[in-house]
Design a protein around this motif. Structure first.
Motif, PDB file in Angstrom:
ATOM      1  N   ASN A 102      43.064 105.048  15.627  1.00 13.83           N
ATOM      2  CA  ASN A 102      43.277 106.481  15.458  1.00 13.83           C
ATOM      3  C   ASN A 102      43.440 107.204  16.786  1.00 13.83           C
ATOM      4  OD1 ASN A 102      40.669 106.574  16.485  1.00 13.83           O
ATOM      5  ND2 ASN A 102      39.724 106.758  14.472  1.00 13.83           N
ATOM      6  N   LEU A 103      43.342 108.520  16.708  1.00 10.25           N
ATOM      7  CA  LEU A 103      43.515 109.387  17.876  1.00 10.25           C
ATOM      8  C   LEU A 103      42.572 109.012  19.013  1.00 10.25           C
ATOM      9  CD1 LEU A 103      44.549 112.034  19.257  1.00 10.25           C
ATOM     10  CD2 LEU A 103      42.778 113.248  17.983  1.00 10.25           C
ATOM     11  N   TRP A 104      41.330 108.630  18.669  1.00  9.28           N
ATOM     12  CA  TRP A 104      40.312 108.362  19.681  1.00  9.28           C
ATOM     13  C   TRP A 104      40.273 106.908  20.106  1.00  9.28           C
ATOM     14  CZ3 TRP A 104      39.152 112.823  21.456  1.00  9.28           C
ATOM     15  CH2 TRP A 104      39.091 113.927  20.619  1.00  9.28           C
ATOM     16  N   GLY A 105      41.221 106.132  19.647  1.00  8.09           N
ATOM     17  CA  GLY A 105      41.227 104.706  19.967  1.00  8.09           C
ATOM     18  C   GLY A 105      41.131 103.919  18.674  1.00  8.09           C
ATOM     19  N   GLY A 106      39.914 103.736  18.190  1.00  8.68           N
ATOM     20  CA  GLY A 106      39.739 103.026  16.938  1.00  8.68           C
ATOM     21  C   GLY A 106      38.283 102.744  16.668  1.00  8.68           C
ATOM     22  N   HIS A 107      38.001 102.240  15.471  1.00 13.04           N
ATOM     23  CA  HIS A 107      36.645 101.837  15.138  1.00 13.04           C
ATOM     24  C   HIS A 107      36.690 100.749  14.077  1.00 13.04           C
ATOM     25  CE1 HIS A 107      37.410 104.910  11.991  1.00 13.04           C
ATOM     26  NE2 HIS A 107      36.667 104.123  11.225  1.00 13.04           N
ATOM     27  N   THR A 108      35.655  99.921  14.085  1.00  6.60           N
ATOM     28  CA  THR A 108      35.498  98.866  13.093  1.00  6.60           C
ATOM     29  C   THR A 108      34.438  99.318  12.106  1.00  6.60           C
ATOM     30  OG1 THR A 108      36.043  97.185  14.741  1.00  6.60           O
ATOM     31  CG2 THR A 108      34.971  96.430  12.725  1.00  6.60           C
ATOM     32  N   GLN A 109      34.794  99.366  10.831  1.00  7.65           N
ATOM     33  CA  GLN A 109      33.870  99.847   9.804  1.00  7.65           C
ATOM     34  C   GLN A 109      33.276  98.659   9.056  1.00  7.65           C
ATOM     35  OE1 GLN A 109      35.234 103.235   7.593  1.00  7.65           O
ATOM     36  NE2 GLN A 109      34.086 102.644   5.761  1.00  7.65           N
ATOM     37  N   PHE A 110      31.950  98.541   9.142  1.00  6.52           N
ATOM     38  CA  PHE A 110      31.251  97.445   8.479  1.00  6.52           C
ATOM     39  C   PHE A 110      30.659  97.914   7.159  1.00  6.52           C
ATOM     40  CE2 PHE A 110      31.580  94.432  11.835  1.00  6.52           C
ATOM     41  CZ  PHE A 110      31.468  95.123  13.030  1.00  6.52           C
ATOM     42  N   GLU A 111      30.442  96.951   6.257  1.00  5.07           N
ATOM     43  CA  GLU A 111      29.688  97.217   5.046  1.00  5.07           C
ATOM     44  C   GLU A 111      28.209  96.986   5.372  1.00  5.07           C
ATOM     45  OE1 GLU A 111      31.341  94.903   1.899  1.00  5.07           O
ATOM     46  OE2 GLU A 111      33.326  95.781   2.097  1.00  5.07           O
ATOM     47  N   SER A 112      27.363  96.972   4.359  1.00  2.00           N
ATOM     48  CA  SER A 112      25.929  96.838   4.585  1.00  2.00           C
ATOM     49  C   SER A 112      25.606  95.473   5.194  1.00  2.00           C
ATOM     50  CB  SER A 112      25.174  97.000   3.267  1.00  2.00           C
ATOM     51  OG  SER A 112      25.435  98.268   2.714  1.00  2.00           O
ATOM     52  N   PHE A 113      24.731  95.462   6.179  1.00  2.00           N
ATOM     53  CA  PHE A 113      24.297  94.211   6.789  1.00  2.00           C
ATOM     54  C   PHE A 113      22.951  94.427   7.466  1.00  2.00           C
ATOM     55  CE2 PHE A 113      26.753  96.494   9.961  1.00  2.00           C
ATOM     56  CZ  PHE A 113      25.968  96.405  11.095  1.00  2.00           C
ATOM     57  N   THR A 114      22.290  93.333   7.772  1.00  6.04           N
ATOM     58  CA  THR A 114      21.009  93.395   8.471  1.00  6.04           C
ATOM     59  C   THR A 114      21.222  92.985   9.915  1.00  6.04           C
ATOM     60  OG1 THR A 114      19.810  92.849   6.450  1.00  6.04           O
ATOM     61  CG2 THR A 114      18.637  92.551   8.533  1.00  6.04           C
TER      62      THR A 114
END
Length: 403
Positions: A102-114
């Protein structure tokens, strides 16, 4: 973040299309190009196109295409950075929902984890490490291949871009990757991830202040002429970091209160009645009770599962003579599908489940499936935030319902 459901993929694909352009999957991970990326691409062309044209007049209008190629190379660098996060997380079986550029670079979206402090650091540092590897590979290419012209320009830009991305991301503050180092160190020392996140969030705010002082305040005090585009970039990056740091601090404080979210503790007393009951049956419960007030009454279907909630206000409008002949379903409204939880449910698991449901009330049942209470969304929000939730202007309500 939600767990994948049977009907999850179509909804997620639709959400991805609304968020941006799906680019496909890499190692099974969906990649989405957000529409906001085109803003930074246009900004890069507008700002760096004239600079390239001035430095090499032979480029002409081609300088703007080179500037766009620079934006694409930056996009690829960010994608590799995020893939490094996601692939490292796969080692620990952390489920990755998607990568967004995106505009700010990017991000990795995770689901639930421990998570754990050590694993959190390794996943976070994989991103900058990947950029340092790309910068090193680019430097070897520049040093040995004897590139000239546009190829040389782009190769050098690629090296410096990845070097800057790597260095910037290891700064010790959230939302930057280096903030995970601070978070994990405090987490390990105190045993509290929330304290680590708050410390790293404040680290991010300190970084913003330092950037503003170093790149704007000090040059201004020394009488140097400030470049408007550079000031704008600093302000944009600073605002992004400040908002991200603030969000991290707020989320940590909310997580620190999750232990207060307990279905059995927060629920108000309630009783269950079959859908075939009448208003007279509800009024009988009131007469048998200590206060004489109509209690919360949940209606259960033939299979015993909660399906509706009796509206106490509507019950009071039924004439006494008609109470025995009026089905209680006439003064009830449906609960959301699956809106019932075991009385032992608590914490993040409970919050994530409730977030998937419609409606604002949830029946609470014991181990045998009998209704023991009624959990209201307002009670959950108050437990998490410590504040009474505001009722939206114009929000519809029913007589006898709590806001």
């Amino acid at each position: 973040m939600t767990d994948t459901e049977t009907q999850g993929p179509p909804r997620k694909d639709l959400a991805s299309r609304k968020e941006g352009i799906p680019l496909g999957r890499i190692a099974g991970i969906p990649v989405v190009l957000a529409y906001s990326w085109f803003i930074i691409a246009a900004f890069t062309v507008i700002v760096y196109g004239p600079v390239l044209a001035h430095n090499d007049s032979s480029l002409g209008l081609g300088a703007y295409f080179v500037a766009f190629a620079y934006a694409v190379l930056l996009l690829i660098s960010v994608l590799v950075h995020e893939l490094a996060h996601a692939l490292t997380a796969k080692i620990y079986r952390w489920p990755t929902e998607k990568i967004v550029l995106n505009l700010w670079g990017g991000h990795t979206q995770f689901e639930s984890f421990t998570a754990s402090p050590g694993r959190s650091v390794l996943v976070a540092m994989a991103g900058p490490a990947a950029n340092f590897v790309l910068a090193g590979g680019g430097w070897l290419l520049v040093s040995t291949a004897g590139l000239t012209g546009v190829a040389d320009i782009l190769a050098n830009i690629f090296v410096w871009a990845n070097l800057l991305i790597g260095i910037f991301n290891v700064l010790p503050g959230l939302p930057l990757d280096g903030g995970r180092l601070v978070e994990s160190a405090v987490w390990k020392a105190t045993g509290s991830q929330e304290k680590g996140t708050v410390a790293a969030g404040w680290g991010g705010r300190i970084i913003v202040i330092a950037l503003a002082v170093w790149f704007i305040v000090l040059p201004a005090l020394s009488g140097d002429r400030l470049d408007l585009s550079f000031v704008l970039i600093t302000a944009l990056v600073g605002s992004f970091l400040w908002m991200g740091a603030g969000a991290s601090i707020q989320q940590a404080r909310l997580r620190g209160r999750l232990h207060l979210v307990d279905a059995g503790t927060l629920a108000e007393p309630a009783v269950g009645l079959p859908e075939s009951a009448t208003v007279a049956d509800v009024l009988a419960l009131a007469r048998d009770g200590a206060t004489g007030a109509v209690p919360a009454v949940v209606l259960c279907g033939p299979d015993g599962r909660p399906v509706a909630l009796v509206d106490a206000g509507a019950v009071s409008t039924v004439p006494p003579a008609a109470a025995a002949s009026t089905p209680v379903s006439a003064v009830a409204y449906a609960l959301g599908a699956g809106a019932y939880v075991p009385e032992f449910s608590r914490g993040q698991e409970l919050v994530q489940y409730l977030a998937q449901l419609e409606g604002q009330e949830y029946a609470v049942v014991d181990g045998a499936g009998n209704v023991t209470g009624l959990l209201r969304q307002a009670a959950v929000l108050k437990a998490i935030t410590g504040k009474e939730p505001r009722r939206g202007r114009g929000e519809p309500g029913r007589a006898g319902r709590q806001p």
